[in-house]
Design an enzyme around this catalytic site. Structure first.
Site, mmCIF file in Angstrom:
data_model
loop_
_atom_site.group_PDB
_atom_site.id
_atom_site.type_symbol
_atom_site.label_atom_id
_atom_site.label_comp_id
_atom_site.label_asym_id
_atom_site.label_seq_id
_atom_site.Cartn_x
_atom_site.Cartn_y
_atom_site.Cartn_z
ATOM 1 N N SER A 59 -14.990 -20.345 23.690
ATOM 2 C CA SER A 59 -14.684 -20.271 25.124
ATOM 3 C C SER A 59 -15.682 -21.031 25.987
ATOM 4 O O SER A 59 -15.295 -21.682 26.960
ATOM 5 C CB SER A 59 -14.626 -18.805 25.537
ATOM 6 O OG SER A 59 -15.833 -18.142 25.199
ATOM 7 N N ARG A 74 -15.833 -13.034 26.358
ATOM 8 C CA ARG A 74 -16.136 -11.618 26.613
ATOM 9 C C ARG A 74 -15.527 -11.169 27.932
ATOM 10 O O ARG A 74 -15.120 -10.018 28.080
ATOM 11 C CB ARG A 74 -17.649 -11.392 26.557
ATOM 12 C CG ARG A 74 -18.146 -11.560 25.132
ATOM 13 C CD ARG A 74 -19.641 -11.365 24.973
ATOM 14 N NE ARG A 74 -20.047 -11.747 23.615
ATOM 15 C CZ ARG A 74 -21.288 -11.926 23.217
ATOM 16 N NH1 ARG A 74 -22.284 -11.728 24.064
ATOM 17 N NH2 ARG A 74 -21.556 -12.280 21.972
ATOM 18 N N LYS A 114 -26.194 -9.697 19.903
ATOM 19 C CA LYS A 114 -25.609 -9.568 18.567
ATOM 20 C C LYS A 114 -26.496 -10.225 17.505
ATOM 21 O O LYS A 114 -26.024 -10.594 16.433
ATOM 22 C CB LYS A 114 -24.194 -10.151 18.572
ATOM 23 C CG LYS A 114 -23.261 -9.453 19.582
ATOM 24 C CD LYS A 114 -21.792 -9.823 19.408
ATOM 25 C CE LYS A 114 -20.916 -9.023 20.385
ATOM 26 N NZ LYS A 114 -19.476 -9.268 20.182
ATOM 27 N N LYS A 146 -18.580 -21.436 13.679
ATOM 28 C CA LYS A 146 -18.396 -21.039 15.072
ATOM 29 C C LYS A 146 -19.739 -20.853 15.745
ATOM 30 O O LYS A 146 -20.581 -20.174 15.141
ATOM 31 C CB LYS A 146 -17.606 -19.727 15.099
ATOM 32 C CG LYS A 146 -17.417 -19.117 16.460
ATOM 33 C CD LYS A 146 -16.663 -17.821 16.342
ATOM 34 C CE LYS A 146 -16.487 -17.194 17.702
ATOM 35 N NZ LYS A 146 -15.847 -15.904 17.616
ATOM 36 N N LYS A 151 -21.027 -17.544 11.759
ATOM 37 C CA LYS A 151 -20.916 -17.266 13.189
ATOM 38 C C LYS A 151 -22.328 -17.101 13.734
ATOM 39 O O LYS A 151 -23.081 -16.228 13.298
ATOM 40 C CB LYS A 151 -20.115 -15.999 13.397
ATOM 41 C CG LYS A 151 -19.950 -15.672 14.855
ATOM 42 C CD LYS A 151 -18.849 -14.667 15.032
ATOM 43 C CE LYS A 151 -18.643 -14.356 16.482
ATOM 44 N NZ LYS A 151 -17.643 -13.297 16.625
ATOM 45 N N TYR A 154 -8.591 -23.483 22.534
ATOM 46 C CA TYR A 154 -7.763 -23.076 23.675
ATOM 47 C C TYR A 154 -6.986 -24.254 24.241
ATOM 48 O O TYR A 154 -6.080 -24.078 25.040
ATOM 49 C CB TYR A 154 -8.655 -22.428 24.751
ATOM 50 C CG TYR A 154 -9.414 -21.231 24.207
ATOM 51 C CD1 TYR A 154 -8.772 -20.021 24.013
ATOM 52 C CD2 TYR A 154 -10.747 -21.338 23.818
ATOM 53 C CE1 TYR A 154 -9.437 -18.929 23.467
ATOM 54 C CE2 TYR A 154 -11.427 -20.261 23.271
ATOM 55 C CZ TYR A 154 -10.769 -19.057 23.097
ATOM 56 O OH TYR A 154 -11.431 -17.996 22.543
HETATM 57 C C1 PBG Z 1 -16.339 -11.134 18.485
HETATM 58 C C2 PBG Z 1 -15.732 -12.443 18.845
HETATM 59 C C3 PBG Z 1 -16.372 -13.421 19.602
HETATM 60 C C4 PBG Z 1 -15.451 -14.452 19.783
HETATM 61 C C5 PBG Z 1 -14.302 -14.124 19.079
HETATM 62 N N1 PBG Z 1 -14.474 -12.854 18.506
HETATM 63 C C6 PBG Z 1 -17.737 -13.513 20.104
HETATM 64 C C7 PBG Z 1 -18.398 -12.382 20.747
HETATM 65 O O1 PBG Z 1 -17.893 -11.788 21.690
HETATM 66 O O2 PBG Z 1 -19.484 -12.088 20.296
HETATM 67 C C8 PBG Z 1 -15.745 -15.660 20.596
HETATM 68 C C9 PBG Z 1 -14.631 -16.583 20.876
HETATM 69 C C10 PBG Z 1 -14.891 -17.497 22.013
HETATM 70 O O3 PBG Z 1 -15.984 -17.485 22.638
HETATM 71 O O4 PBG Z 1 -13.988 -18.267 22.303
HETATM 72 N N2 PBG Z 1 -15.969 -10.599 17.304
#
Ligand code: PBG
Length: 334
Positions: free
Chosen positions: A282, A212, A225, A256, A202, A321
């Site tokens: 997303s 978010r 992060k 990811k 990730k 999605y």
């Molecule tokens: C955090 C988490 C994230 C996503 C899924 N779980 C990223 C984040 O907020 O740092 C991202 C999924 C997406 O962007 O579709 N544990």
């Protein structure tokens, strides 16, 4: 000047592109409904849906609506869904303690979906970010996301998710040692059959913004992060992470985000030959939708091409999605 036959030695690759039947015959990769995992967002309440501004076409769903969505997904032949909760603000704290509550939003959704749609797989995220009041994936102490204490909490959250009926625990937090700790905790609690899909690579990406918003962490998150997600510049490190997670007991691994990391997908699959998944996140979804809404691209074709690219890169499955939309198209033979 040489003739084309002299240049190519008589090879003419266009021969097998001349008609649809010929193209279908030599097609090397195929996207099917079996490749799809549908991430859905949860909210409290009954018969509630909420739009997500940065993700047109995606909504947060109350548990009863999530059950309907799971029914729809199962009908379409989608093998699994992944749930992400938008937890009430008053339930969030510095340690994400509500993640351990047997009756939290994720666990209630899992139980309801399992009862109504037992044939669909349920994937839950054991990371703490939906439950912390700072939006980080672990426990925050003096400005630091503390690793080992977070791992203990995440492993406990995983057991609570397994108790609710989750089939696959997918921890997205990137703490060191969490896969082994989750495996131990699941086994000790008698959940040998619950699998782990590790978010092995990730990256500290800018593509998570709309997510978010969806789970309500964008206003909470201070800083970034980067102390736990992988630097987008690093491939070797991504492979080391994946290797560690497989050794610790991951049944499947994930890359990811997706499209900017196709090289990682390919290298992970070729290096380890384990079930390899990718999360079309997303921001990727939002970019396609925004350009399509402006009429700048053909949204449906770009969507299908983006997903096919993951298959070509070696992925066994895709969290997207777009899952129900794509499943509809594939079903109607598109
Ligand atoms: C955090 C988490 C994230 C996503 C899924 N779980 C990223 C984040 O907020 O740092 C991202 C999924 C997406 O962007 O579709 N544990």
């Amino acid at each position: 000047m040489r003739s084309v036959d002299e240049i190519t030695g008589g090879k003419r690759l266009r021969r097998m592109r001349k008609a649809d039947w010929a193209r279908r015959l030599v097609r090397e990769t195929e996207l099917t409904v079996n490749d799809l995992i549908w991430p859905i967002f949860l909210i409290e309440g009954e018969d509630q849906t909420e739009d997500i501004a940065a993700m047109p076409g995606v909504q947060r769903l109350s548990v009863d609506r999530a059950v309907k969505a799971a029914e729809e997904a199962a009908k379409l032949g989608i093998p699994a869904i992944a749930t992400f909760p938008n937890v009430a603000m008053e339930k969030r704290d510095t340690t994400g303690s509500h993640a351990l509550d047997a009756d939290n939003l994720i666990n209630r959704a899992t139980r309801a979906i399992k009862a109504a749609v037992p044939e669909i797989g349920i994937i839950t995220d054991a990371a703490l970010d939906p439950f912390t009041d700072h939006g980080h994936d672990g426990i925050l102490r003096n400005g630091i996301i503390v690793n080992d204490e977070s791992v203990e909490q995440i492993a406990r959250a995983a057991v609570s998710q397994a108790e609710a009926g989750a089939d696959i625990i997918a921890p997205s937090d990137m703490m060191d040692g969490r896969i082994g700790a989750i495996r131990d905790a699941l086994d000790e609690a008698g959940f040998q059959d619950v699998a782990i899909m590790s978010y092995a690579t990730k990256f500290a990406s800018a593509c998570y913004g709309p997510y978010r918003e969806a789970i309500g962490t964008s206003g909470l998150l201070k800083g970034d992060k980067k102390t736990y997600y992988i630097d987008p510049a690093n491939t070797e490190e991504a492979l080391r992470e994946t290797e560690a997670d497989i050794e610790e007991g991951a049944d499947m691994v994930m890359v990811k985000p997706g499209q900017p990391y196709l090289d990682i997908c390919r290298r992970v699959k070729e290096t380890f030959q384990v079930p390899t998944f990718v999360y079309q996140v997303s921001g990727e979804y939002a970019m396609i939708e925004a350009a399509a809404a402006n009429g700048w691209i053909d949204g449906e074709r770009v969507m299908l091409e983006s997903l096919l690219a993951f298959k070509r890169a070696g992925c066994d499955g895709i969290l997207t999605y777009f899952a129900p939309r794509v499943a509809e198209i594939l079903r109607s033979g598109g």
